[in-house]
Design an enzyme around this catalytic site. Structure first.
Site, PDB file in Angstrom:
ATOM      1  N   TRP A  49      18.387  26.963  83.274  1.00  0.00           N
ATOM      2  CA  TRP A  49      19.839  27.041  83.179  1.00  0.00           C
ATOM      3  C   TRP A  49      20.368  25.655  82.875  1.00  0.00           C
ATOM      4  O   TRP A  49      20.275  24.754  83.708  1.00  0.00           O
ATOM      5  CB  TRP A  49      20.480  27.571  84.460  1.00  0.00           C
ATOM      6  CG  TRP A  49      21.978  27.663  84.302  1.00  0.00           C
ATOM      7  CD1 TRP A  49      22.664  27.946  83.155  1.00  0.00           C
ATOM      8  CD2 TRP A  49      22.972  27.437  85.308  1.00  0.00           C
ATOM      9  NE1 TRP A  49      24.028  27.923  83.383  1.00  0.00           N
ATOM     10  CE2 TRP A  49      24.243  27.610  84.688  1.00  0.00           C
ATOM     11  CE3 TRP A  49      22.919  27.111  86.658  1.00  0.00           C
ATOM     12  CZ2 TRP A  49      25.434  27.462  85.392  1.00  0.00           C
ATOM     13  CZ3 TRP A  49      24.105  26.976  87.365  1.00  0.00           C
ATOM     14  CH2 TRP A  49      25.350  27.156  86.725  1.00  0.00           C
ATOM     15  N   ARG A  50      20.906  25.498  81.656  1.00  0.00           N
ATOM     16  CA  ARG A  50      21.503  24.242  81.241  1.00  0.00           C
ATOM     17  C   ARG A  50      22.944  24.215  81.738  1.00  0.00           C
ATOM     18  O   ARG A  50      23.876  24.596  81.046  1.00  0.00           O
ATOM     19  CB  ARG A  50      21.430  24.114  79.717  1.00  0.00           C
ATOM     20  CG  ARG A  50      20.071  23.621  79.207  1.00  0.00           C
ATOM     21  CD  ARG A  50      19.869  22.140  79.492  1.00  0.00           C
ATOM     22  NE  ARG A  50      20.942  21.372  78.880  1.00  0.00           N
ATOM     23  CZ  ARG A  50      20.938  20.969  77.606  1.00  0.00           C
ATOM     24  NH1 ARG A  50      19.903  21.211  76.831  1.00  0.00           N
ATOM     25  NH2 ARG A  50      21.960  20.284  77.120  1.00  0.00           N
ATOM     26  N   ARG A  84      21.989  18.303  81.777  1.00  0.00           N
ATOM     27  CA  ARG A  84      21.607  17.276  80.814  1.00  0.00           C
ATOM     28  C   ARG A  84      22.825  16.427  80.490  1.00  0.00           C
ATOM     29  O   ARG A  84      23.839  16.929  80.021  1.00  0.00           O
ATOM     30  CB  ARG A  84      21.049  17.929  79.539  1.00  0.00           C
ATOM     31  CG  ARG A  84      20.558  16.955  78.481  1.00  0.00           C
ATOM     32  CD  ARG A  84      19.314  16.225  78.905  1.00  0.00           C
ATOM     33  NE  ARG A  84      18.193  17.132  79.135  1.00  0.00           N
ATOM     34  CZ  ARG A  84      17.519  17.182  80.290  1.00  0.00           C
ATOM     35  NH1 ARG A  84      17.826  16.359  81.292  1.00  0.00           N
ATOM     36  NH2 ARG A  84      16.525  18.019  80.432  1.00  0.00           N
ATOM     37  N   GLU A  88      21.640  11.742  77.239  1.00  0.00           N
ATOM     38  CA  GLU A  88      20.303  12.247  76.882  1.00  0.00           C
ATOM     39  C   GLU A  88      20.396  13.567  76.113  1.00  0.00           C
ATOM     40  O   GLU A  88      19.481  14.393  76.171  1.00  0.00           O
ATOM     41  CB  GLU A  88      19.432  12.381  78.126  1.00  0.00           C
ATOM     42  CG  GLU A  88      19.129  11.030  78.763  1.00  0.00           C
ATOM     43  CD  GLU A  88      17.815  10.992  79.533  1.00  0.00           C
ATOM     44  OE1 GLU A  88      16.947  11.849  79.299  1.00  0.00           O
ATOM     45  OE2 GLU A  88      17.660  10.080  80.367  1.00  0.00           O
ATOM     46  N   HIS A 145      14.623  11.738  77.637  1.00  0.00           N
ATOM     47  CA  HIS A 145      14.900  12.283  76.310  1.00  0.00           C
ATOM     48  C   HIS A 145      15.381  11.185  75.367  1.00  0.00           C
ATOM     49  O   HIS A 145      16.262  10.404  75.716  1.00  0.00           O
ATOM     50  CB  HIS A 145      15.966  13.374  76.395  1.00  0.00           C
ATOM     51  CG  HIS A 145      15.534  14.547  77.231  1.00  0.00           C
ATOM     52  ND1 HIS A 145      15.517  14.485  78.596  1.00  0.00           N
ATOM     53  CD2 HIS A 145      15.104  15.783  76.879  1.00  0.00           C
ATOM     54  CE1 HIS A 145      15.077  15.653  79.067  1.00  0.00           C
ATOM     55  NE2 HIS A 145      14.815  16.447  78.049  1.00  0.00           N
ATOM     56  N   LYS A 172       8.188  14.952  82.009  1.00  0.00           N
ATOM     57  CA  LYS A 172       8.581  15.471  80.693  1.00  0.00           C
ATOM     58  C   LYS A 172       9.123  14.354  79.806  1.00  0.00           C
ATOM     59  O   LYS A 172       9.967  13.570  80.226  1.00  0.00           O
ATOM     60  CB  LYS A 172       9.659  16.548  80.862  1.00  0.00           C
ATOM     61  CG  LYS A 172      10.231  17.083  79.556  1.00  0.00           C
ATOM     62  CD  LYS A 172      11.441  17.967  79.811  1.00  0.00           C
ATOM     63  CE  LYS A 172      12.060  18.438  78.504  1.00  0.00           C
ATOM     64  NZ  LYS A 172      13.359  19.134  78.732  1.00  0.00           N
ATOM     65  N   ARG A 214       5.628  21.994  69.607  1.00  0.00           N
ATOM     66  CA  ARG A 214       6.101  23.038  70.516  1.00  0.00           C
ATOM     67  C   ARG A 214       5.111  24.193  70.659  1.00  0.00           C
ATOM     68  O   ARG A 214       5.311  25.082  71.488  1.00  0.00           O
ATOM     69  CB  ARG A 214       7.458  23.570  70.040  1.00  0.00           C
ATOM     70  CG  ARG A 214       8.569  22.524  70.095  1.00  0.00           C
ATOM     71  CD  ARG A 214       9.906  23.105  69.661  1.00  0.00           C
ATOM     72  NE  ARG A 214      10.980  22.130  69.745  1.00  0.00           N
ATOM     73  CZ  ARG A 214      11.691  21.861  70.835  1.00  0.00           C
ATOM     74  NH1 ARG A 214      11.432  22.515  71.962  1.00  0.00           N
ATOM     75  NH2 ARG A 214      12.655  20.959  70.818  1.00  0.00           N
ATOM     76  N   SER A 233      18.713  25.249  72.834  1.00  0.00           N
ATOM     77  CA  SER A 233      19.291  24.143  73.594  1.00  0.00           C
ATOM     78  C   SER A 233      18.920  22.787  73.019  1.00  0.00           C
ATOM     79  O   SER A 233      19.406  21.768  73.487  1.00  0.00           O
ATOM     80  CB  SER A 233      18.834  24.220  75.059  1.00  0.00           C
ATOM     81  OG  SER A 233      17.436  24.047  75.154  1.00  0.00           O
ATOM     82  N   GLN A 237      13.837  24.194  68.276  1.00  0.00           N
ATOM     83  CA  GLN A 237      13.313  25.280  69.104  1.00  0.00           C
ATOM     84  C   GLN A 237      13.069  26.517  68.257  1.00  0.00           C
ATOM     85  O   GLN A 237      13.891  26.904  67.442  1.00  0.00           O
ATOM     86  CB  GLN A 237      14.291  25.633  70.232  1.00  0.00           C
ATOM     87  CG  GLN A 237      14.113  24.798  71.470  1.00  0.00           C
ATOM     88  CD  GLN A 237      15.057  25.207  72.587  1.00  0.00           C
ATOM     89  OE1 GLN A 237      15.745  26.220  72.490  1.00  0.00           O
ATOM     90  NE2 GLN A 237      15.108  24.415  73.639  1.00  0.00           N
TER      91      GLN A 237
END
Length: 254
Positions: A49-50, A84, A88, A145, A172, A214, A233, A237
Site C-alpha cells: 500500500w503506497r 514514499r 525518493e 531509491h 532494497k 524485474r 507505482s 513495472q
C-alpha cells in the site's frame, strides 16, 4: 542466495522464485478499495500500500482505518506499508518527524506485516525507527531509491551494507539506468549483496531499460519483484501476469 529467510504466514521471502508484490496507489478510499480488489483477484504473493498516494493519509486515524479495510480485503496476503517521500520518487513531501510518527502509529496497529523505511532520509533517525517498528513485531524493509541515476558499483554495495547494518530484515535498492552497463552493474551488485549479507535483498533498475531486472531475480538474488495489476507505482513495472509467466519460464532453467 541470502543466508536468511523471512516467513510471513505461508510466504517465504528469500528462497525460490522472487515473490511478486503488487502496489495499491489510489488517492481516495474508493479508488484504494477498487484497486485492492483488482490486486486481490490477481493473486499476488504480497501487496504494497503506497500510502503517499492517499489524499487523507496525514489525517489522524484515517491511514489506520484504511489499512484495516485493506487487511480484510487481502485476507491473509501480507501487506507492505510504504510512504514514499517526494525525495525518493513519492507523491508528496513529508518531514522526518511526520514520517517517524506515521510509521510508528501504523506499526502499533499491527495491521501491516512489513514496513518500508527510507533509511537515508535527511534528518531521520532511521536506526531508532527501525528498532521501534521491530519492537512492534513488524518486518522492516530498508530502502534507497535513485530515480535519476545508477550510483557506481562500489557506492551501491556500500548502500546495501549500511542498510543491513541498521538491522533491517530486508534491504532494497532501486536505481535508474541510463545505459545497459548500469543494469549490469546493478545485477552484479545484487549478486554480491545476496552472497554477503544475512538479509534477503531486493533490487531493481527502473524504466524500460531496466525491465530485465524485474524478472531475473532468481538468477541474481533479488527476493521480491514489483508488478502491476492496473496502475503502476514506478516506471518500468510489468503486469503481474507477464512477470509470473516469464519467471516461470526462467525457473525451469534453474
Amino acid at each position: 542466495m541470502s543466508n536468511k529467510k523471512i516467513q510471513i504466514n505461508n510466504l517465504v521471502i528469500g528462497e525460490g522464485m522472487p515473490k511478486i508484490c503488487v502496489p495499491v496507489v489510489g488517492s481516495t478510499c474508493e479508488e484504494i478499495r477498487m484497486q485492492a480488489k483488482e490486486a486481490r483477484a490477481a493473486e499476488p504473493d504480497l501487496v504494497e500500500w503506497r500510502a503517499d498516494w492517499y489524499a487523507d493519509v496525514m489525517d489522524p486515524g484515517k491511514a489506520e482505518t484504511m489499512l484495516e479495510e485493506l487487511t480484510e480485503i487481502f485476507d491473509g496476503i501480507p501487506i507492505l506499508f510504504t510512504f514514499r517521500s517526494a525525495a525518493e520518487g513519492g507523491m508528496r513531501e513529508i518531514s522526518p518527524k511526520e514520517y517517524h510518527e506515521l510509521n510508528g502509529r501504523i506499526a502499533r496497529e499491527k495491521t501491516a506485516d512489513l514496513m518500508d523505511v527510507e533509511v537515508f532520509m535527511k534528518g531521520l533517525n532511521a536506526e531508532n525507527l527501525i528498532e521501534q517498528l521491530k519492537e512492534e513485531g513488524r518486518i522492516v524493509v530498508a530502502s534507497s531509491h535513485h530515480f535519476h541515476e545508477t550510483p557506481r558499483r562500489e557506492r551501491m554495495m556500500e548502500l546495501y551494507r549500511k542498510m543491513a547494518a541498521l538491522q533491517a530484515d530486508i534491504v532494497k535498492l532501486a536505481v535508474m539506468p541510463s545505459n545497459p552497463q548500469d543494469v549490469l552493474s546493478l545485477l552484479d551488485v545484487t549478486c554480491m549483496a545476496g552472497e554477503e549479507l544475512a538479509q534477503p535483498v531486493i533490487s531493481m533498475a527502473m524504466g524500460g531499460l531496466g525491465t530485465i531486472s524485474r524478472v531475473c531475480g532468481e538468477t541474481f538474488g533479488s527476493s521480491i519483484t514489483f508488478a502491476s495489476a492496473g496502475a503502476a507505482s514506478a516506471p518500468g513495472q510489468l503486469d503481474i501476469k507477464q512477470v509470473r509467466t516469464i519467471q516461470n519460464i526462467l525457473h525451469l532453467a534453474h
